[in-house]
Design a protein around this motif. Structure first.
Motif, short mmCIF file in Angstrom:
data_model
loop_
_atom_site.label_atom_id
_atom_site.label_comp_id
_atom_site.label_asym_id
_atom_site.label_seq_id
_atom_site.Cartn_x
_atom_site.Cartn_y
_atom_site.Cartn_z
N GLY A 37 0.68 -1.29 0.16
CA GLY A 37 0.02 0.03 0.01
C GLY A 37 0.86 1.17 -0.04
O GLY A 37 2.00 1.28 0.54
N SER A 38 0.25 2.25 -0.63
CA SER A 38 1.11 3.63 -0.67
C SER A 38 0.01 4.83 -0.52
O SER A 38 -1.06 4.69 -0.92
CB SER A 38 1.81 3.87 -2.01
N ASP A 39 0.59 5.69 0.04
CA ASP A 39 -0.07 7.35 0.20
C ASP A 39 0.89 8.09 -0.08
O ASP A 39 1.92 8.41 0.74
CB ASP A 39 -0.64 7.15 1.33
N ILE A 40 0.96 8.60 -1.44
CA ILE A 40 1.90 9.81 -1.87
C ILE A 40 1.02 11.15 -2.18
O ILE A 40 0.20 11.30 -2.65
CB ILE A 40 2.67 9.27 -3.21
N ASN A 72 3.81 7.55 2.36
CA ASN A 72 3.98 6.46 3.32
C ASN A 72 3.59 5.10 2.56
O ASN A 72 2.73 5.10 1.73
CB ASN A 72 2.57 6.61 4.14
N VAL A 73 4.67 4.26 2.69
CA VAL A 73 4.58 2.96 1.99
C VAL A 73 4.67 1.86 2.79
O VAL A 73 5.35 1.76 3.84
CB VAL A 73 5.85 2.81 0.82
N LEU A 74 3.80 0.92 2.51
CA LEU A 74 3.57 -0.38 3.41
C LEU A 74 3.77 -1.39 2.73
O LEU A 74 3.26 -1.70 1.85
CB LEU A 74 2.20 -0.34 4.43
N LEU A 75 4.61 -2.49 3.37
CA LEU A 75 4.79 -3.84 2.68
C LEU A 75 4.52 -4.96 3.73
O LEU A 75 5.14 -4.85 4.76
CB LEU A 75 6.09 -4.04 1.98
N PHE A 102 7.87 6.24 6.32
CA PHE A 102 7.35 7.53 5.78
C PHE A 102 8.70 8.67 5.54
O PHE A 102 9.80 8.38 6.02
CB PHE A 102 7.09 7.75 7.48
N PHE A 103 8.13 9.29 4.59
CA PHE A 103 9.16 10.41 4.13
C PHE A 103 8.32 11.60 4.03
O PHE A 103 7.11 11.79 3.64
CB PHE A 103 9.57 9.89 2.62
N THR A 136 13.83 24.56 5.03
CA THR A 136 13.54 23.44 4.61
C THR A 136 13.57 22.42 5.73
O THR A 136 14.16 22.60 6.74
CB THR A 136 14.80 22.92 3.70
N ASN A 137 12.99 21.30 5.39
CA ASN A 137 13.15 20.14 6.29
C ASN A 137 13.01 18.77 5.76
O ASN A 137 12.13 18.55 4.89
CB ASN A 137 11.92 20.40 7.44
N HIS A 138 13.66 17.95 6.11
CA HIS A 138 13.61 16.51 5.62
C HIS A 138 13.69 15.53 6.78
O HIS A 138 14.35 15.50 7.65
CB HIS A 138 14.64 16.54 4.72
N GLU A 139 12.67 14.61 7.00
CA GLU A 139 12.32 13.51 7.60
C GLU A 139 12.17 12.15 6.90
O GLU A 139 11.39 12.23 6.05
CB GLU A 139 11.27 13.83 8.75
N GLU A 140 12.74 11.20 7.63
CA GLU A 140 12.47 9.93 7.05
C GLU A 140 12.41 8.88 8.43
O GLU A 140 13.13 8.97 9.30
CB GLU A 140 13.53 9.04 6.32
N ASN A 141 11.33 7.99 8.31
CA ASN A 141 11.16 7.08 9.53
C ASN A 141 10.68 5.85 9.09
O ASN A 141 10.05 5.80 7.91
CB ASN A 141 9.99 7.54 10.38
#
Length: 156
Positions: A37-40, A72-75, A102-103, A136-141
């Motif tokens: 699943g994905s939500d972009i 948000n990508v889910l596998l 999450f990006f 600017t801001n960049h986050e990845e979890n």
């Protein structure tokens, strides 16, 4: 873009949500399931306050641009073994793994002091760089999970 009473504001959002899965019986009682699943989401906002306004006049025009990217990508992968052991007993085993990422990325630029209102937010470089504000801001979890379950059923 159009100017209404000296202020132009344009916001564009593109969002795509998708989900696909496959559920396959590999052997008698053994099933595998794969789920993706994905939500972009991408968002862009331009705001220009012209010199015709009470706020924009003293500033020589005021522009702000915001660009946002979020996903948000889910596998998920699970295997289930379900078997009737005897006339009054059943065993179900489930094991799996899930991965989720999450990006988030954002840019916000704000500047004033333009020589003309004609280009609005299309030429931020023409503004007075002493009156700029950049962010600017960049986050990845990432989440990684393992799961398991055993069900034993006995009936009379």
């Amino acid at each position: 873009m159009s100017l209404v009473e000296g202020v132009s504001s344009e916001n564009t959002t593109n969002r795509t949500m998708a989900n696909i899965y496959a559920d396959v019986e590999l052997l008698d009682g053994l099933k595998a399931k794969l789920n993706f699943g994905s939500d972009i989401q991408n968002q862009h906002r331009d705001v220009y306050v012209s010199t015709l306004t009470r706020r924009g006049g003293p500033l020589g025009g005021d522009a702000a641009v915001t660009a946002l990217d979020r996903s948000n990508v889910l596998l998920e992968y699970t295997m289930t073994y379900d078997k009737e052991i005897s006339e009054n007993q059943r065993l179900t085993l489930l094991g799996g793994v899930t991965y989720q990422k999450f990006f988030f990325n954002v840019f916000n630029g704000h500047i004033s002091g333009f020589p003309t209102d004609e280009l609005m937010t299309n030429a931020l470089n023409l503004g007075d760089t002493n009156l700029d504000d950049l962010y600017t801001n960049h986050e990845e979890n990432t989440l990684l999970s393992y799961l398991g379950r055993i069900n034993y059923t006995l009936w009379a």
